[in-house]
Motif scaffolding. Structure first.
Motif, PDB file in Angstrom:
ATOM      1  N   ARG A 258     111.684  44.367 -54.745  1.00  0.00           N
ATOM      2  CA  ARG A 258     112.683  45.694 -55.054  1.00  0.00           C
ATOM      3  C   ARG A 258     114.174  45.109 -53.959  1.00  0.00           C
ATOM      4  N   VAL A 259     115.305  45.396 -54.583  1.00  0.00           N
ATOM      5  CA  VAL A 259     116.774  45.520 -52.637  1.00  0.00           C
ATOM      6  C   VAL A 259     116.551  46.789 -52.604  1.00  0.00           C
ATOM      7  N   ASP A 260     116.389  46.544 -51.529  1.00  0.00           N
ATOM      8  CA  ASP A 260     117.435  48.215 -50.761  1.00  0.00           C
ATOM      9  C   ASP A 260     118.079  47.919 -49.815  1.00  0.00           C
ATOM     10  N   GLY A 261     119.514  48.535 -49.853  1.00  0.00           N
ATOM     11  CA  GLY A 261     120.363  47.907 -48.592  1.00  0.00           C
ATOM     12  C   GLY A 261     121.654  48.632 -48.430  1.00  0.00           C
ATOM     13  N   TRP A 262     122.067  48.746 -47.770  1.00  0.00           N
ATOM     14  CA  TRP A 262     123.924  48.888 -47.664  1.00  0.00           C
ATOM     15  C   TRP A 262     124.647  48.249 -48.233  1.00  0.00           C
ATOM     16  N   ILE A 263     125.688  48.497 -48.510  1.00  0.00           N
ATOM     17  CA  ILE A 263     127.688  47.661 -48.880  1.00  0.00           C
ATOM     18  C   ILE A 263     128.481  47.901 -48.880  1.00  0.00           C
ATOM     19  N   ARG A 264     129.370  47.489 -48.928  1.00  0.00           N
ATOM     20  CA  ARG A 264     130.727  47.633 -48.617  1.00  0.00           C
ATOM     21  C   ARG A 264     131.750  47.234 -49.531  1.00  0.00           C
ATOM     22  N   TRP A 265     132.864  47.455 -50.214  1.00  0.00           N
ATOM     23  CA  TRP A 265     133.521  47.107 -50.695  1.00  0.00           C
ATOM     24  C   TRP A 265     134.893  47.064 -49.683  1.00  0.00           C
ATOM     25  N   LYS A 266     135.501  45.865 -50.398  1.00  0.00           N
ATOM     26  CA  LYS A 266     136.670  45.087 -49.601  1.00  0.00           C
ATOM     27  C   LYS A 266     137.697  44.634 -50.947  1.00  0.00           C
ATOM     28  N   ALA A 267     138.898  45.676 -50.750  1.00  0.00           N
ATOM     29  CA  ALA A 267     139.941  45.933 -51.541  1.00  0.00           C
ATOM     30  C   ALA A 267     141.598  45.234 -50.664  1.00  0.00           C
ATOM     31  N   GLY A 268     142.157  43.825 -50.508  1.00  0.00           N
ATOM     32  CA  GLY A 268     142.537  43.614 -49.545  1.00  0.00           C
ATOM     33  C   GLY A 268     142.556  43.796 -48.019  1.00  0.00           C
ATOM     34  N   VAL A 269     142.672  44.968 -47.647  1.00  0.00           N
ATOM     35  CA  VAL A 269     142.278  45.365 -46.087  1.00  0.00           C
ATOM     36  C   VAL A 269     141.891  46.481 -45.827  1.00  0.00           C
ATOM     37  N   PHE A 270     142.146  47.028 -47.169  1.00  0.00           N
ATOM     38  CA  PHE A 270     141.269  48.165 -46.993  1.00  0.00           C
ATOM     39  C   PHE A 270     139.566  47.962 -46.989  1.00  0.00           C
ATOM     40  N   ILE A 271     138.716  48.345 -46.612  1.00  0.00           N
ATOM     41  CA  ILE A 271     137.054  48.312 -46.643  1.00  0.00           C
ATOM     42  C   ILE A 271     136.097  49.908 -46.437  1.00  0.00           C
ATOM     43  N   THR A 272     135.613  50.049 -47.755  1.00  0.00           N
ATOM     44  CA  THR A 272     135.399  51.322 -47.620  1.00  0.00           C
ATOM     45  C   THR A 272     134.106  51.927 -46.779  1.00  0.00           C
ATOM     46  N   GLY A 273     132.830  52.904 -46.611  1.00  0.00           N
ATOM     47  CA  GLY A 273     132.138  52.889 -45.802  1.00  0.00           C
ATOM     48  C   GLY A 273     131.325  51.956 -46.418  1.00  0.00           C
ATOM     49  N   HIS A 274     129.372  52.664 -45.863  1.00  0.00           N
ATOM     50  CA  HIS A 274     128.310  52.519 -46.735  1.00  0.00           C
ATOM     51  C   HIS A 274     127.963  53.029 -48.440  1.00  0.00           C
ATOM     52  N   TYR A 275     127.495  51.584 -49.024  1.00  0.00           N
ATOM     53  CA  TYR A 275     127.339  52.181 -50.022  1.00  0.00           C
ATOM     54  C   TYR A 275     125.932  52.190 -50.308  1.00  0.00           C
ATOM     55  N   HIS A 276     124.683  53.035 -50.794  1.00  0.00           N
ATOM     56  CA  HIS A 276     123.393  52.161 -50.680  1.00  0.00           C
ATOM     57  C   HIS A 276     122.679  51.887 -51.937  1.00  0.00           C
ATOM     58  N   LEU A 277     122.436  50.710 -51.416  1.00  0.00           N
ATOM     59  CA  LEU A 277     122.534  49.587 -52.843  1.00  0.00           C
ATOM     60  C   LEU A 277     120.605  49.644 -53.092  1.00  0.00           C
ATOM     61  N   ARG A 278     120.607  50.010 -54.104  1.00  0.00           N
ATOM     62  CA  ARG A 278     118.952  50.166 -54.766  1.00  0.00           C
ATOM     63  C   ARG A 278     118.945  49.580 -55.579  1.00  0.00           C
ATOM     64  N   VAL A 279     117.956  48.373 -55.748  1.00  0.00           N
ATOM     65  CA  VAL A 279     117.742  46.802 -56.527  1.00  0.00           C
ATOM     66  C   VAL A 279     116.338  46.953 -57.250  1.00  0.00           C
ATOM     67  N   ARG A 280     116.219  47.461 -58.651  1.00  0.00           N
ATOM     68  CA  ARG A 280     115.151  46.979 -59.399  1.00  0.00           C
ATOM     69  C   ARG A 280     114.926  45.877 -60.058  1.00  0.00           C
ATOM     70  N   CYS A 281     114.085  44.528 -60.153  1.00  0.00           N
ATOM     71  CA  CYS A 281     113.633  43.672 -60.951  1.00  0.00           C
ATOM     72  C   CYS A 281     111.885  43.583 -61.077  1.00  0.00           C
ATOM     73  N   PRO A 282     112.067  43.844 -62.344  1.00  0.00           N
ATOM     74  CA  PRO A 282     110.678  43.416 -63.093  1.00  0.00           C
ATOM     75  C   PRO A 282     110.536  42.137 -63.005  1.00  0.00           C
ATOM     76  N   ALA A 283     109.483  41.474 -62.776  1.00  0.00           N
ATOM     77  CA  ALA A 283     108.132  40.590 -62.315  1.00  0.00           C
ATOM     78  C   ALA A 283     107.234  40.064 -63.497  1.00  0.00           C
ATOM     79  N   LEU A 284     107.620  40.049 -64.424  1.00  0.00           N
ATOM     80  CA  LEU A 284     106.199  39.597 -65.396  1.00  0.00           C
ATOM     81  C   LEU A 284     105.739  38.892 -64.974  1.00  0.00           C
ATOM     82  N   LEU A 285     104.203  38.355 -64.627  1.00  0.00           N
ATOM     83  CA  LEU A 285     103.509  37.550 -64.206  1.00  0.00           C
ATOM     84  C   LEU A 285     102.169  37.172 -65.719  1.00  0.00           C
TER      85      LEU A 285
END
Length: 216
Positions: free
Chosen positions: A156-183
């Motif tokens: 899993r990856v858990d954190g915060w990201i922001r988007w940047k479009a030109g000079v405009f930068i958004t506030g923080h958005y919660h990022l949640r990532v779930r990666c299955p790993a079969l061994l």
């Protein structure tokens, strides 16, 4: 009761004050409208994550007198920005591993990075857990999985990201990532009941790269 009228200077001051407030509200609404239009035009898409590899250096479980798990993994995680006009700031994000919903490694901080248009970032964090207490039912489940020859972990990856479009930068958005790993265990032959773990190089083998589930 007599009606009081403002003098010339007071009336002028009140009129200027009302005009200033109206102009300020109009500017704020205009800015919000521009931001909304830019956002709707660009329509940023959430990043795409892939678990490219998972190396198991240690996966040891003990069952007496209590059940504990010691884990050392190295994951190779790739993230791609699919946007051609929007960049992504990865400000704070951690990676860790789970087994059937229970976290089995401590969070590992990933480097802060800015991801340009259509860029790809790769991280290779070590995920470590020492003497992690396992509920009895999970210890039994792990033994059964290892005996059957397949163990499914989740990175899993858990954190915060922001988007940047030109000079405009958004506030923080919660990022949640779930990666299955079969061994696979011992080439899919399993451990025949042993959960001593390790078994030498290649005892646990990552099956194949897989896309991850991403929520923003």
């Amino acid at each position: 009761m007599s009606i009081k009228h403002c003098d010339k200077h007071d009336c002028e001051r009140q009129r200027l004050y009302r005009q200033f407030c109206a102009a300020l509200v109009a500017v704020i609404l205009l800015i919000l409208l521009i931001v909304l239009i830019v956002w709707l035009v660009l329509r940023p898409t959430k990043p795409r994550f892939y678990l490219n590899d998972l190396t198991v250096a240690c996966l040891n479980a003990t069952s007496s007198p209590a059940s504990y798990l010691t884990v050392t993994l190295q994951a190779t995680i790739a993230a791609r920005n699919p946007n051609s006009r929007v960049g992504i700031y990865y400000d704070r994000h951690d990676a860790y591993a789970e087994y059937k919903g229970q976290q089995v490694t401590v969070p590992t901080a990933l480097p802060v990075v800015y991801q340009g248009h259509l860029d790809v970032s790769v991280w290779s964090p070590f995920l470590v857990g020492a003497n992690v207490a396992l509920p009895p039912y999970l210890a039994v489940s792990l033994a059964q999985d290892e005996t059957a020859g397949y163990v499914l972990l989740t990175v899993r990856v858990d954190g915060w990201i922001r988007w940047k479009a030109g000079v405009f930068i958004t506030g923080h958005y919660h990022l949640r990532v779930r990666c299955p790993a079969l061994l696979t265990v011992n080439g899919g032959q399993g451990s025949y009941g042993s959960i001593a773990g390790g078994g030498g190089d290649g005892y646990f083998h990552f099956q194949r790269a897989a896309p991850c589930v991403v929520d923003v």
